[in-house]
Design a protein around this motif. Structure first.
Motif, PDB file in Angstrom:
ATOM      1  N   THR A  99       0.828  -1.207   0.000  1.00 43.52           N
ATOM      2  CA  THR A  99       0.000   0.000   0.000  1.00 43.52           C
ATOM      3  C   THR A  99       0.861   1.255   0.000  1.00 43.52           C
ATOM      4  OG1 THR A  99      -1.592  -1.231   1.333  1.00 43.52           O
ATOM      5  CG2 THR A  99      -1.931   1.133   1.139  1.00 43.52           C
ATOM      6  N   GLU A 100       0.506   2.208  -0.844  1.00 43.50           N
ATOM      7  CA  GLU A 100       1.187   3.496  -0.889  1.00 43.50           C
ATOM      8  C   GLU A 100       0.154   4.620  -0.883  1.00 43.50           C
ATOM      9  OE1 GLU A 100       4.040   3.850  -3.991  1.00 43.50           O
ATOM     10  OE2 GLU A 100       5.051   1.975  -3.486  1.00 43.50           O
ATOM     11  N   PHE A 101       0.616   5.790  -0.519  1.00 39.25           N
ATOM     12  CA  PHE A 101      -0.250   6.955  -0.345  1.00 39.25           C
ATOM     13  C   PHE A 101      -1.140   7.194  -1.561  1.00 39.25           C
ATOM     14  CE2 PHE A 101      -1.321  11.443  -0.528  1.00 39.25           C
ATOM     15  CZ  PHE A 101      -1.639  11.746   0.790  1.00 39.25           C
ATOM     16  N   GLY A 102      -0.560   7.104  -2.752  1.00 38.88           N
ATOM     17  CA  GLY A 102      -1.320   7.398  -3.959  1.00 38.88           C
ATOM     18  C   GLY A 102      -2.434   6.421  -4.252  1.00 38.88           C
ATOM     19  N   GLN A 103      -2.408   5.255  -3.574  1.00 45.14           N
ATOM     20  CA  GLN A 103      -3.439   4.244  -3.790  1.00 45.14           C
ATOM     21  C   GLN A 103      -4.550   4.316  -2.753  1.00 45.14           C
ATOM     22  OE1 GLN A 103      -0.810   0.959  -3.295  1.00 45.14           O
ATOM     23  NE2 GLN A 103      -0.120   0.937  -5.421  1.00 45.14           N
ATOM     24  N   VAL A 104      -4.376   5.159  -1.749  1.00 39.78           N
ATOM     25  CA  VAL A 104      -5.322   5.231  -0.644  1.00 39.78           C
ATOM     26  C   VAL A 104      -6.278   6.398  -0.851  1.00 39.78           C
ATOM     27  CG1 VAL A 104      -5.581   5.559   1.844  1.00 39.78           C
ATOM     28  CG2 VAL A 104      -3.705   4.171   0.959  1.00 39.78           C
ATOM     29  N   GLY A 105      -7.527   6.091  -1.044  1.00 39.71           N
ATOM     30  CA  GLY A 105      -8.507   7.148  -1.243  1.00 39.71           C
ATOM     31  C   GLY A 105      -8.876   7.866   0.046  1.00 39.71           C
ATOM     32  N   ASN A 106      -8.875   7.143   1.156  1.00 41.86           N
ATOM     33  CA  ASN A 106      -9.281   7.709   2.442  1.00 41.86           C
ATOM     34  C   ASN A 106      -8.171   7.455   3.453  1.00 41.86           C
ATOM     35  OD1 ASN A 106     -10.454   8.223   4.998  1.00 41.86           O
ATOM     36  ND2 ASN A 106     -12.496   7.801   4.182  1.00 41.86           N
ATOM     37  N   LEU A 107      -7.319   8.466   3.659  1.00 46.10           N
ATOM     38  CA  LEU A 107      -6.161   8.305   4.539  1.00 46.10           C
ATOM     39  C   LEU A 107      -6.590   8.062   5.985  1.00 46.10           C
ATOM     40  CD1 LEU A 107      -3.071   8.343   4.465  1.00 46.10           C
ATOM     41  CD2 LEU A 107      -3.163  10.772   5.051  1.00 46.10           C
ATOM     42  N   LYS A 108      -7.630   8.721   6.420  1.00 45.67           N
ATOM     43  CA  LYS A 108      -8.113   8.532   7.786  1.00 45.67           C
ATOM     44  C   LYS A 108      -8.563   7.085   7.995  1.00 45.67           C
ATOM     45  CE  LYS A 108     -11.475  10.220  11.181  1.00 45.67           C
ATOM     46  NZ  LYS A 108     -12.584  11.179  11.439  1.00 45.67           N
ATOM     47  N   GLY A 114      -6.342   0.277   8.552  1.00 50.57           N
ATOM     48  CA  GLY A 114      -5.285  -0.356   7.787  1.00 50.57           C
ATOM     49  C   GLY A 114      -5.686  -0.828   6.406  1.00 50.57           C
ATOM     50  N   PRO A 115      -4.850  -1.639   5.769  1.00 50.60           N
ATOM     51  CA  PRO A 115      -5.131  -2.107   4.410  1.00 50.60           C
ATOM     52  C   PRO A 115      -6.384  -2.970   4.335  1.00 50.60           C
ATOM     53  CG  PRO A 115      -3.253  -3.286   5.339  1.00 50.60           C
ATOM     54  CD  PRO A 115      -3.569  -2.172   6.277  1.00 50.60           C
ATOM     55  N   GLN A 116      -6.703  -3.650   5.437  1.00 48.62           N
ATOM     56  CA  GLN A 116      -7.917  -4.468   5.449  1.00 48.62           C
ATOM     57  C   GLN A 116      -9.162  -3.583   5.315  1.00 48.62           C
ATOM     58  OE1 GLN A 116      -5.504  -4.554   7.745  1.00 48.62           O
ATOM     59  NE2 GLN A 116      -4.607  -6.611   7.671  1.00 48.62           N
ATOM     60  N   GLY A 117      -9.126  -2.429   5.993  1.00 43.60           N
ATOM     61  CA  GLY A 117     -10.279  -1.532   5.975  1.00 43.60           C
ATOM     62  C   GLY A 117     -10.523  -0.869   4.643  1.00 43.60           C
ATOM     63  N   ILE A 118      -9.462  -0.675   3.852  1.00 41.00           N
ATOM     64  CA  ILE A 118      -9.633  -0.047   2.536  1.00 41.00           C
ATOM     65  C   ILE A 118      -9.619  -1.087   1.418  1.00 41.00           C
ATOM     66  CG2 ILE A 118      -8.639   2.142   3.315  1.00 41.00           C
ATOM     67  CD1 ILE A 118      -6.064   1.324   1.814  1.00 41.00           C
ATOM     68  N   LYS A 119      -9.740  -2.349   1.793  1.00 46.41           N
ATOM     69  CA  LYS A 119      -9.828  -3.469   0.839  1.00 46.41           C
ATOM     70  C   LYS A 119      -8.542  -3.678   0.051  1.00 46.41           C
ATOM     71  CE  LYS A 119     -14.150  -3.810   2.051  1.00 46.41           C
ATOM     72  NZ  LYS A 119     -14.554  -4.831   3.047  1.00 46.41           N
ATOM     73  N   LEU A 193       8.518  12.398   8.041  1.00 43.54           N
ATOM     74  CA  LEU A 193       7.078  12.362   8.329  1.00 43.54           C
ATOM     75  C   LEU A 193       6.547  13.684   8.890  1.00 43.54           C
ATOM     76  CD1 LEU A 193       6.763   8.793   9.906  1.00 43.54           C
ATOM     77  CD2 LEU A 193       6.427   9.496   7.531  1.00 43.54           C
ATOM     78  N   GLN A 194       7.378  14.694   8.889  1.00 42.33           N
ATOM     79  CA  GLN A 194       6.926  15.987   9.398  1.00 42.33           C
ATOM     80  C   GLN A 194       5.760  16.517   8.559  1.00 42.33           C
ATOM     81  OE1 GLN A 194      10.203  18.719   9.644  1.00 42.33           O
ATOM     82  NE2 GLN A 194      11.504  17.275  10.757  1.00 42.33           N
ATOM     83  N   SER A 195       4.744  16.983   9.260  1.00 41.42           N
ATOM     84  CA  SER A 195       3.557  17.603   8.639  1.00 41.42           C
ATOM     85  C   SER A 195       2.703  16.625   7.846  1.00 41.42           C
ATOM     86  CB  SER A 195       3.964  18.777   7.721  1.00 41.42           C
ATOM     87  OG  SER A 195       4.724  19.722   8.445  1.00 41.42           O
ATOM     88  N   GLN A 196       2.950  15.325   7.969  1.00 43.86           N
ATOM     89  CA  GLN A 196       2.126  14.343   7.270  1.00 43.86           C
ATOM     90  C   GLN A 196       0.893  14.005   8.108  1.00 43.86           C
ATOM     91  OE1 GLN A 196       2.681  13.435   4.137  1.00 43.86           O
ATOM     92  NE2 GLN A 196       4.482  14.759   4.202  1.00 43.86           N
ATOM     93  N   ASP A 197      -0.263  14.063   7.490  1.00 43.73           N
ATOM     94  CA  ASP A 197      -1.500  13.734   8.191  1.00 43.73           C
ATOM     95  C   ASP A 197      -1.465  12.283   8.671  1.00 43.73           C
ATOM     96  OD1 ASP A 197      -2.476  16.262   7.705  1.00 43.73           O
ATOM     97  OD2 ASP A 197      -3.571  15.675   5.892  1.00 43.73           O
TER      98      ASP A 197
END
Length: 567
Positions: A99-108, A114-119, A193-197
């Protein structure tokens, strides 16, 4: 009509298998490949039951390249008498290299579940397990080797450790925090990781994954009697931890990755190639007789890298090779002494390297710009790596933006070339007096062209006697104080540099003609029709790899004995 027939007439289990196989897509269909040689394969498995135990620790089932190469190795090693088992994550890890940031539609949602929650885990384990099940090889899963008591210990650790202590956290002598932070940086595609949500919960996810991997690997190795492990890359989560555990327990480690030339692969013993190639014994290449034919061959290849026509990845396509174009674009006067600076991607392979002169690439770049701001008689060109924007996951911490934060107005002797620029990296660097590198392999190419190179980081050209290597800030700036050099490398050193370039690109990259390029040239498929093509003496590169895994021989391909092969 056929689809309707399947829906109405086939049993549920067969329909499910059809769906699985259809969705597996690029994974090798080992059931079909074994079918013509079923007796051979079953006999080989029985004979291998008492052989040397090898763990193919693929782990990330959705990693296409990993599953192609490692399932092929599982078959080839079995055919050579090895008792092969497999290790896969069965949707257990709360964060991994898939999993990478660009593949995650909902960061929260990812931070929470985790990856299980976003399928993201869907299909990852299912299809890779099916692939190995078709071969009849034993598959070990993460969850079956971590106890409930261990899970509680992991949760307690993850909940109580301070966020700022995670990166340096060690557990029973293992650099768990280093691999956790490396995995999180890869996820965010940033150098810090500074300033990363949601940085805190997501870093803790990678910490938990690192600890889960540690327990699973430790327990499996204790119970399995393995003598050797094989897995992709050797860094990030989970592969970095797999290697750390195996090394601690005295179990062999072989890591691999795609090389630069098409259909070539780099294999290393003990640790990731990021570490091992920097300290490779010079005896592996110093005795090579670089004939005029081989020298011409390697130089032709190096020039082809300007557009990447012979490589897996092409970062310089459509670049304008003209130095005049660069002069017009930058407004630079190359009659003045000019120094080049070539970085790699900020977040890539963020590991600990004791020889580094700086904490990280950003610090190096900023301190270097600050230094040259006080040397107006010299020009500095900072050429951002094209992979910042051309890779499948774009960097979210561009180097030039970081420089701009510190230097909103640049001195007139500093020139920045953005990653998307059509300016040829090779054209401008060859026009420079000398070039500064951190971790890029371009140092190998430039020394072969006679350009003096100064190394501040983990570049593979370090420790070869070909470059000026700095292991501290003081040493680095002492080297810079002597600039400009005002001359090219001498002929003898250039010859040695070309010898190493030949070794690096032709001999360390093991040729596997049984791997076929796909249309986009960045992916590949297994180009065999039956398993007997993987028997000994059918493919030199495969024989060499298997011999290295089973007997510890060097992973060096004798390309000099086969100079016309696949050029």
């Amino acid at each position: 009509m056929i689809v309707e027939f399947i829906k109405k007439n086939l049993p549920v289990e067969i329909k499910e298998e059809i769906r699985t196989r259809f969705r597996m897509g690029p994974y090798p269909d080992w059931r079909a490949l074994v079918a013509p040689d079923r007796e051979l394969w079953e006999t080989a498995k029985k004979s291998a039951a008492s052989g040397k135990k090898v763990l193919i620790a693929t782990s990330v089932g959705a990693h296409r390249s990993g599953n192609i190469i490692e399932s092929m190795l599982a078959v080839a090693l079995t055919l050579r008498g090895a008792n092969v088992e497999v290790m896969l994550c069965d949707e257990s890890l709360p964060g991994c290299a898939k999993t990478e940031f660009g593949q995650v539609g909902n960061l929260k949602q990812f931070a929470t579940s985790g990856p299980q929650g976003i399928k993201s885990c869907v299909g990852c384990y299912t299809y890779s397990r099916q692939m190995y099940t078709d071969l009849g090889l034993k598959v070990n899963t993460y969850s079956e080797f971590v106890t409930q008591d261990e899970l509680k210990k992991i949760d307690d650790l993850v909940d109580t450790i301070a966020y700022e202590d995670i990166a340096t956290f060690e557990y029973e002598g293992l650099p768990i925090g280093e691999h956790a932070i490396s995995g999180a940086l890869r996820f965010y595609c940033t150098g810090d990781l500074q300033s990363q949500d949601y940085a805190d919960p997501i870093l803790r996810r990678y910490l938990k994954s690192a600890l889960l991997t540690m327990y699973a690997m430790n327990n499996l190795l204790d119970q399995g009697g393995f003598e050797q492990t094989v897995f992709y890359h050797g860094i990030y989560i989970p592969h970095g931890v797999l290697g750390a555990v195996a090394r601690k327990k005295g179990v062999g480690v072989v890591n691999w990755n795609t090389a630069y030339r098409s259909r070539r692969f780099i294999f290393t013993h003990y640790d990731t190639y990021h570490h091992m190639l920097m300290n490779e014994p010079v005896s592996n290449w110093k005795s090579l007789e670089l004939t005029p034919q081989l020298e011409e061959q390697v130089m032709e290849y190096l020039y082809s890298r300007e557009e990447g026509s012979r490589d897996w990845q092409q970062f310089n396509e459509n670049a304008n090779p003209s130095l005049e174009f660069a002069v017009q674009e930058m407004g630079i006067d190359f009659s003045k002494p000019t120094i080049g600076l070539l970085p790699n991607v900020v977040w890539d392979a963020q590991l600990h390297y004791p020889a580094n002169a700086f904490t990280n690439l950003i610090e190096w770049a900023i301190e270097t710009v600050r230094y040259f701001a006080q040397r107006p008689e010299l020009q500095l060109i900072v050429r951002a790596h094209p992979a910042e924007v051309k890779r499948y996951s774009k960097s979210r911490q561009p180097l030039l933006a970081e420089i701009g934060k510190v230097f909103p107005e640049l001195p007139p002797n500093i020139f920045l070339v953005p990653p998307e620029s059509k300016i040829s990296t090779y054209a401008i660097m060859q026009a420079c007096d000398s070039v500064l590198v951190y971790g890029t392999k371009t140092g190998v190419e430039l020394t072969a062209r006679g350009v003096p190179v100064i190394v501040a980081g983990e570049a593979w050209i370090r420790n070869k006697g070909l470059t000026m290597d700095a292991s501290s800030k003081e040493e680095y700036f002492q080297i810079l104080d002597k600039l400009p050099i005002n001359q090219r490398m001498d002929a003898e050193t250039i010859h040695e540099a070309r010898k190493y370039a030949y070794h690096f690109f032709y001999r360390r990259g093991i040729f596997l003609p049984i791997v076929e390029k796909t249309k986009n040239n960045m992916a590949f498929a297994l180009g065999i029709t039956r398993v007997d093509e993987l028997l000994p003496d059918k493919c030199l590169g495969l024989d060499l790899i298997c011999d290295g895994i089973l007997n510890g021989t060097e992973f060096v391909y004798p390309a000099e004995e086969r100079p016309h092969e696949d050029e």
